[in-house]
Design a protein around this motif. Structure first.
Motif, PDB file in Angstrom:
ATOM      1  N   GLU A  62      10.248  -1.105   4.777  1.00 42.05           N
ATOM      2  CA  GLU A  62      10.385  -2.278   5.646  1.00 42.05           C
ATOM      3  C   GLU A  62       9.368  -3.361   5.269  1.00 42.05           C
ATOM      4  OE1 GLU A  62       9.882  -0.600   9.589  1.00 42.05           O
ATOM      5  OE2 GLU A  62      12.020  -0.261   9.784  1.00 42.05           O
ATOM      6  N   VAL A  63       9.185  -3.573   3.968  1.00 40.22           N
ATOM      7  CA  VAL A  63       8.149  -4.491   3.494  1.00 40.22           C
ATOM      8  C   VAL A  63       8.339  -5.904   4.026  1.00 40.22           C
ATOM      9  CG1 VAL A  63       9.390  -5.001   1.338  1.00 40.22           C
ATOM     10  CG2 VAL A  63       6.913  -5.303   1.444  1.00 40.22           C
ATOM     11  N   ALA A  64       9.578  -6.327   4.275  1.00 39.44           N
ATOM     12  CA  ALA A  64       9.814  -7.684   4.765  1.00 39.44           C
ATOM     13  C   ALA A  64       9.318  -7.882   6.191  1.00 39.44           C
ATOM     14  CB  ALA A  64      11.302  -8.027   4.690  1.00 39.44           C
ATOM     15  N   LEU A  65       8.977  -6.801   6.884  1.00 39.17           N
ATOM     16  CA  LEU A  65       8.448  -6.909   8.247  1.00 39.17           C
ATOM     17  C   LEU A  65       6.932  -6.935   8.277  1.00 39.17           C
ATOM     18  CD1 LEU A  65      10.796  -4.415  10.139  1.00 39.17           C
ATOM     19  CD2 LEU A  65      11.143  -6.840   9.637  1.00 39.17           C
ATOM     20  N   MET A  66       6.296  -6.822   7.123  1.00 34.22           N
ATOM     21  CA  MET A  66       4.840  -6.764   7.058  1.00 34.22           C
ATOM     22  C   MET A  66       4.264  -8.116   6.642  1.00 34.22           C
ATOM     23  SD  MET A  66       4.509  -3.186   4.952  1.00 34.22           S
ATOM     24  CE  MET A  66       5.596  -1.806   5.326  1.00 34.22           C
ATOM     25  N   PRO A  67       3.070  -8.456   7.141  1.00 29.40           N
ATOM     26  CA  PRO A  67       2.439  -9.706   6.706  1.00 29.40           C
ATOM     27  C   PRO A  67       2.017  -9.626   5.245  1.00 29.40           C
ATOM     28  CG  PRO A  67       0.954  -8.453   8.108  1.00 29.40           C
ATOM     29  CD  PRO A  67       2.279  -7.754   8.155  1.00 29.40           C
ATOM     30  N   ARG A  68       2.055 -10.753   4.592  1.00 33.09           N
ATOM     31  CA  ARG A  68       1.717 -10.808   3.166  1.00 33.09           C
ATOM     32  C   ARG A  68       0.314 -10.265   2.896  1.00 33.09           C
ATOM     33  NH1 ARG A  68       3.097 -15.932  -0.701  1.00 33.09           N
ATOM     34  NH2 ARG A  68       2.398 -15.008  -2.674  1.00 33.09           N
ATOM     35  N   SER A  69      -0.624 -10.554   3.785  1.00 33.02           N
ATOM     36  CA  SER A  69      -2.004 -10.102   3.576  1.00 33.02           C
ATOM     37  C   SER A  69      -2.088  -8.583   3.485  1.00 33.02           C
ATOM     38  CB  SER A  69      -2.901 -10.611   4.709  1.00 33.02           C
ATOM     39  OG  SER A  69      -2.443 -10.127   5.965  1.00 33.02           O
ATOM     40  N   PHE A  70      -1.311  -7.893   4.330  1.00 31.89           N
ATOM     41  CA  PHE A  70      -1.334  -6.426   4.294  1.00 31.89           C
ATOM     42  C   PHE A  70      -0.718  -5.906   3.008  1.00 31.89           C
ATOM     43  CE2 PHE A  70       0.762  -2.349   4.916  1.00 31.89           C
ATOM     44  CZ  PHE A  70      -0.283  -1.567   5.389  1.00 31.89           C
ATOM     45  N   VAL A  71       0.430  -6.462   2.625  1.00 31.43           N
ATOM     46  CA  VAL A  71       1.114  -6.003   1.407  1.00 31.43           C
ATOM     47  C   VAL A  71       0.219  -6.209   0.192  1.00 31.43           C
ATOM     48  CG1 VAL A  71       3.101  -6.370  -0.094  1.00 31.43           C
ATOM     49  CG2 VAL A  71       3.390  -6.439   2.389  1.00 31.43           C
ATOM     50  N   GLU A  72      -0.369  -7.375   0.077  1.00 28.12           N
ATOM     51  CA  GLU A  72      -1.190  -7.655  -1.102  1.00 28.12           C
ATOM     52  C   GLU A  72      -2.467  -6.826  -1.118  1.00 28.12           C
ATOM     53  OE1 GLU A  72      -1.507 -11.931  -1.230  1.00 28.12           O
ATOM     54  OE2 GLU A  72       0.505 -12.108  -2.122  1.00 28.12           O
ATOM     55  N   GLN A  73      -3.002  -6.510   0.059  1.00 23.31           N
ATOM     56  CA  GLN A  73      -4.155  -5.611   0.110  1.00 23.31           C
ATOM     57  C   GLN A  73      -3.765  -4.205  -0.337  1.00 23.31           C
ATOM     58  OE1 GLN A  73      -7.720  -4.477   0.050  1.00 23.31           O
ATOM     59  NE2 GLN A  73      -7.523  -6.458   1.052  1.00 23.31           N
ATOM     60  N   ALA A  74      -2.579  -3.748   0.070  1.00 19.53           N
ATOM     61  CA  ALA A  74      -2.109  -2.424  -0.351  1.00 19.53           C
ATOM     62  C   ALA A  74      -1.928  -2.363  -1.863  1.00 19.53           C
ATOM     63  CB  ALA A  74      -0.796  -2.096   0.363  1.00 19.53           C
ATOM     64  N   LEU A  75      -1.360  -3.416  -2.431  1.00 19.28           N
ATOM     65  CA  LEU A  75      -1.170  -3.433  -3.887  1.00 19.28           C
ATOM     66  C   LEU A  75      -2.503  -3.463  -4.609  1.00 19.28           C
ATOM     67  CD1 LEU A  75       1.811  -5.964  -4.251  1.00 19.28           C
ATOM     68  CD2 LEU A  75       1.872  -3.500  -3.819  1.00 19.28           C
ATOM     69  N   ALA A  76      -3.470  -4.181  -4.048  1.00 18.30           N
ATOM     70  CA  ALA A  76      -4.789  -4.279  -4.682  1.00 18.30           C
ATOM     71  C   ALA A  76      -5.516  -2.949  -4.712  1.00 18.30           C
ATOM     72  CB  ALA A  76      -5.630  -5.321  -3.945  1.00 18.30           C
ATOM     73  N   ARG A  77      -5.146  -2.029  -3.810  1.00 18.47           N
ATOM     74  CA  ARG A  77      -5.810  -0.709  -3.779  1.00 18.47           C
ATOM     75  C   ARG A  77      -5.324   0.196  -4.903  1.00 18.47           C
ATOM     76  NH1 ARG A  77      -9.530  -2.721  -2.178  1.00 18.47           N
ATOM     77  NH2 ARG A  77     -10.462  -0.654  -2.377  1.00 18.47           N
ATOM     78  N   CYS A  78      -4.222  -0.177  -5.566  1.00 22.13           N
ATOM     79  CA  CYS A  78      -3.624   0.682  -6.606  1.00 22.13           C
ATOM     80  C   CYS A  78      -4.282   0.403  -7.961  1.00 22.13           C
ATOM     81  CB  CYS A  78      -2.123   0.458  -6.686  1.00 22.13           C
ATOM     82  SG  CYS A  78      -1.244   0.943  -5.189  1.00 22.13           S
ATOM     83  N   SER A  79      -5.511   0.907  -8.112  1.00 24.76           N
ATOM     84  CA  SER A  79      -6.280   0.655  -9.330  1.00 24.76           C
ATOM     85  C   SER A  79      -6.285   1.820 -10.300  1.00 24.76           C
ATOM     86  CB  SER A  79      -7.719   0.299  -8.952  1.00 24.76           C
ATOM     87  OG  SER A  79      -8.307   1.329  -8.164  1.00 24.76           O
ATOM     88  N   VAL A  80      -5.624   2.914  -9.957  1.00 24.92           N
ATOM     89  CA  VAL A  80      -5.555   4.081 -10.842  1.00 24.92           C
ATOM     90  C   VAL A  80      -4.582   3.795 -11.991  1.00 24.92           C
ATOM     91  CG1 VAL A  80      -4.922   6.522 -10.991  1.00 24.92           C
ATOM     92  CG2 VAL A  80      -6.129   5.664  -8.969  1.00 24.92           C
ATOM     93  N   GLU A  81      -4.965   4.164 -13.186  1.00 25.89           N
ATOM     94  CA  GLU A  81      -4.103   3.961 -14.350  1.00 25.89           C
ATOM     95  C   GLU A  81      -2.748   4.643 -14.129  1.00 25.89           C
ATOM     96  OE1 GLU A  81      -3.152   2.450 -18.074  1.00 25.89           O
ATOM     97  OE2 GLU A  81      -5.028   2.155 -16.975  1.00 25.89           O
ATOM     98  N   GLY A  82      -1.662   3.902 -14.385  1.00 21.91           N
ATOM     99  CA  GLY A  82      -0.321   4.459 -14.217  1.00 21.91           C
ATOM    100  C   GLY A  82       0.239   4.320 -12.824  1.00 21.91           C
ATOM    101  N   SER A  83      -0.472   3.622 -11.918  1.00 20.96           N
ATOM    102  CA  SER A  83       0.021   3.464 -10.548  1.00 20.96           C
ATOM    103  C   SER A  83       1.260   2.564 -10.521  1.00 20.96           C
ATOM    104  CB  SER A  83      -1.071   2.883  -9.649  1.00 20.96           C
ATOM    105  OG  SER A  83      -1.521   1.631 -10.142  1.00 20.96           O
ATOM    106  N   LEU A  84       2.132   2.789  -9.531  1.00 20.24           N
ATOM    107  CA  LEU A  84       3.374   2.033  -9.389  1.00 20.24           C
ATOM    108  C   LEU A  84       3.531   1.543  -7.954  1.00 20.24           C
ATOM    109  CD1 LEU A  84       5.902   4.318 -11.366  1.00 20.24           C
ATOM    110  CD2 LEU A  84       4.718   2.268 -12.199  1.00 20.24           C
ATOM    111  N   PHE A  85       4.315   0.450  -7.800  1.00 19.18           N
ATOM    112  CA  PHE A  85       4.632  -0.106  -6.491  1.00 19.18           C
ATOM    113  C   PHE A  85       6.091   0.192  -6.167  1.00 19.18           C
ATOM    114  CE2 PHE A  85       1.768  -3.743  -8.109  1.00 19.18           C
ATOM    115  CZ  PHE A  85       0.620  -2.994  -7.872  1.00 19.18           C
ATOM    116  N   TRP A  86       6.353   0.613  -4.916  1.00 22.40           N
ATOM    117  CA  TRP A  86       7.709   0.930  -4.469  1.00 22.40           C
ATOM    118  C   TRP A  86       7.985   0.118  -3.200  1.00 22.40           C
ATOM    119  CZ3 TRP A  86       9.991   5.709  -6.649  1.00 22.40           C
ATOM    120  CH2 TRP A  86       9.141   6.335  -7.566  1.00 22.40           C
TER     121      TRP A  86
END
Length: 412
Positions: A129-153
């Motif tokens: 339900e990503v379209a129901l989340m504020p942009r700040s939260f989504v971008e913070q979640a993506l920024a936490r994915c710093s492990v090599e080989g990480s993916l976004f779903w």
């Protein structure tokens, strides 16, 4: 059960060289369940002792839509996966052989939610339900994915085409090296033709465009166009003298603005608005006190046992007046506007909500309640909305649960 071609692409996504997966489109199209299975399987094949995140609009919605279905997937038991869910810290522990990984659940309901996910290092994130989340939260979640080989779903149902996620991700997947898959109900082989037809009949207007046809489209025109097109279909023109059932009253409280009250009877699987009160202080050229509003509430009840009075929680003074008299049980209304309109429209389309012809102010507002097409986000014009609000409160607070119309926004 056989999978559709698009569902197979979800399973193949981690091995195709993309950094992100975007699945959007119709409700009940088989996006979420397959994505969750693929997410867990990929995490266990690629990583050991790593943290992951599954995010929903709220923790509760993520648990309902993703975690609970995952715990019942036979695939995991068959292939030696062990899934253990901890309610206390919202963490799913997944083990297989000598590998163990940890999936934390977060809710992204508002701007403040971004702080909840700060500090954690992730090897991947699934945003349901990503379209129901504020942009700040989504971008913070993506920024936490710093492990090599990480993916976004990413997974969502369509919203307004001016939505930031549509503009940034759905329209330009190549900018993010993302695989975009657009789903329709027909892409879910688990739906029989009869069930498919039933789901298609649940929605109308803008919600049919989005949740059935899977389109990112602008809200415009009447909010409930089906009522204006064929109002007779939604009217209950039988006598209500001696009518039996369970009774409720819903209220949109107003002092300077109109105060709308509706008397409801639930019987034989249908909710009927059998009577109403609509007081417009500007037309009457005087305002009612809370005690006078209470007297009108008692008159509307007509001596019947009222199971609950549903009222907007912002009406604090009137709520206190009702409680002080000790005659009626007060329930706080679910006041999320767009989800409430969605469930009201679905109940109307499904024949679960009827209006008696004497409720003339409700019928008048159904023909005038419109979307505000001057705004970029979904919004309604704040006119002719007082009976519409009290009906929405009742539909969202009582009927959504009474008739198990649980998928507020459709879901998967």
């Amino acid at each position: 059960m056989a999978l559709s071609e698009k569902q197979k692409k979800i399973l193949a996504f981690p091995y195709l060289g993309y950094d992100a997966l975007i699945c959007d489109g119709a409700v009940r199209s088989g996006k979420t369940s397959i994505m969750a299975v693929s997410f867990v399987r990929w995490a266990m094949e690629r990583f050991q002792q790593r943290n992951f995140a599954i995010c929903g609009k709220t923790v509760q919605s993520a648990v309902r839509n993703v975690i609970t279905p995952l715990l019942g997937v036979r695939y995991f038991e068959k292939y030696g996966y062990r899934l253990s869910w901890s309610f206390s810290n919202h963490m799913l522990t997944v083990s297989r052989g000598n590998k163990t990984n940890y999936i934390y659940v977060f809710g992204g309901k508002d701007e403040a939610s971004a702080s909840l996910i700060q500090g954690i290092t992730l090897a991947g994130v699934m945003l349901d339900e990503v379209a129901l989340m504020p942009r700040s939260f989504v971008e913070q979640a993506l920024a936490r994915c710093s492990v090599e080989g990480s993916l976004f779903w990413f997974n969502c149902n369509p919203e307004n085409p001016n939505h930031w996620f549509y503009q940034e991700w759905v329209l330009h997947p190549e900018k993010h090296n993302a695989l975009h898959l657009h789903f329709l109900m027909e892409d879910n082989p688990a739906l029989s033709p009869a069930v498919l037809k039933r789901y298609q009949s649940m929605y109308s207007g803008i919600f049919y465009e989005r949740f059935v046809l899977g389109r990112w489209c602008v809200t415009q025109g009447l909010v409930y166009p089906m009522f204006a097109e064929n109002s007779d279909r939604f009217l209950y023109d039988k006598s209500t003298d001696g009518i039996t059932g369970r009774f409720f009253i819903s209220i949109d409280y107003g002092t300077y603005n109109p105060c709308s009250m509706g008397l409801w009877c639930i019987r034989n699987g249908t909710a009927i608005r059998i009577d109403e009160s609509y007081f417009d202080s500007r037309k009457a050229q005087h305002q009612r006190t809370d005690e006078e509003h209470y007297d009108e509430l008692v008159r509307l009840a007509q001596g019947r046992y009222i199971e609950a009075v549903i009222i907007d929680p912002s009406a604090a003074s009137f709520v206190e007046t009702i409680r002080r008299h000790g005659k009626f049980l007060v329930r706080q209304a679910e006041n999320s506007v767009i989800p409430g309109i969605n469930v009201t429209a679905a109940l109307l389309a499904g024949g679960k909500l009827r209006i008696h012809p004497r409720c003339t102010d409700s019928i008048r507002e159904f023909g005038m309640y419109r979307w505000d097409d001057k705004k970029q986000e979904d919004a309604v014009i704040k006119e002719y909305d007082h009976a519409m609000d009290d009906i929405r409160y009742f539909a969202a607070t009582v009927l959504a649960k009474e008739f198990r119309w649980a998928p507020w926004r459709g879901g998967d």
